[in-house]
Motif scaffolding. Structure first.
Motif, PDB file in Angstrom:
ATOM      1  N   ARG A  86      60.596  26.392 -85.952  1.00  0.00           N
ATOM      2  CA  ARG A  86      61.618  27.325 -86.555  1.00  0.00           C
ATOM      3  C   ARG A  86      60.904  28.274 -87.276  1.00  0.00           C
ATOM      4  NH1 ARG A  86      62.912  27.556 -91.319  1.00  0.00           N
ATOM      5  NH2 ARG A  86      62.148  25.430 -91.901  1.00  0.00           N
ATOM      6  N   GLU A  96      61.295  32.370 -86.757  1.00  0.00           N
ATOM      7  CA  GLU A  96      61.858  33.386 -87.802  1.00  0.00           C
ATOM      8  C   GLU A  96      60.676  34.458 -88.071  1.00  0.00           C
ATOM      9  OE1 GLU A  96      63.012  30.803 -91.121  1.00  0.00           O
ATOM     10  OE2 GLU A  96      64.667  30.215 -89.825  1.00  0.00           O
ATOM     11  N   GLU A 151      64.499  17.918 -91.349  1.00  0.00           N
ATOM     12  CA  GLU A 151      63.557  18.528 -90.336  1.00  0.00           C
ATOM     13  C   GLU A 151      62.330  17.612 -90.079  1.00  0.00           C
ATOM     14  OE1 GLU A 151      63.891  23.226 -89.372  1.00  0.00           O
ATOM     15  OE2 GLU A 151      62.731  22.673 -91.368  1.00  0.00           O
TER      16      GLU A 151
END
Length: 130
Positions: free
Chosen positions: A51, A55, A43
């Motif tokens: 992300r 989350e 990443e």
């Protein structure tokens, strides 16, 4: 010493306030931090940040610009925290992992008990961002 690399979102709103979250777990439970988390293999920091915020907060963010990388030695590990200025694209910052959250204006930034690494970013935020 164990090395941990994380990303952190300095999320601001149209009023110039900064979003702070309170940890609900671990050694630093109840301390305040910028939301974010660990990077996964492959990443980019920006991908990891988008992300992690999805989350943790079910929110889509726009990662605007890199602010700084904080290097900090906690007793159990060395932290490298890449901090980015961000704003909300969509979503309502719904807490999934944190105990509490606050929008803080410039004069309120020191009203919460920040984690030491996050505290290093506060002066830069106050002087250069808001």
């Amino acid at each position: 010493m164990k090395q941990i690399e994380v990303v952190a979102a300095i999320i601001y709103d149209s009023e110039g306030r900064i979003f702070a979250t309170q940890r609900g777990y671990g050694d630093y439970k109840d301390w305040w931090e910028f939301p974010g988390g660990k990077m996964e293999a492959g990443e980019t920091p920006e991908e990891a940040l988008r992300r992690e915020i999805w989350e943790e907060l079910e929110t889509r963010i726009v990662v605007e610009k890199f602010v700084e990388t904080v290097e900090w030695d906690y007793p159990q590990f060395h932290l490298s925290m890449h901090c980015y200025l961000c704003h909300v694209e969509s979503g309502h910052l719904e807490l999934k992992e944190h105990e509490a959250a606050k929008w803080l204006n410039k004069d309120e930034l020191e009203s919460v008990n920040w984690l030491p690494a996050d505290l290093k970013v506060i002066e830069k935020v106050r002087c250069e961002i808001i």
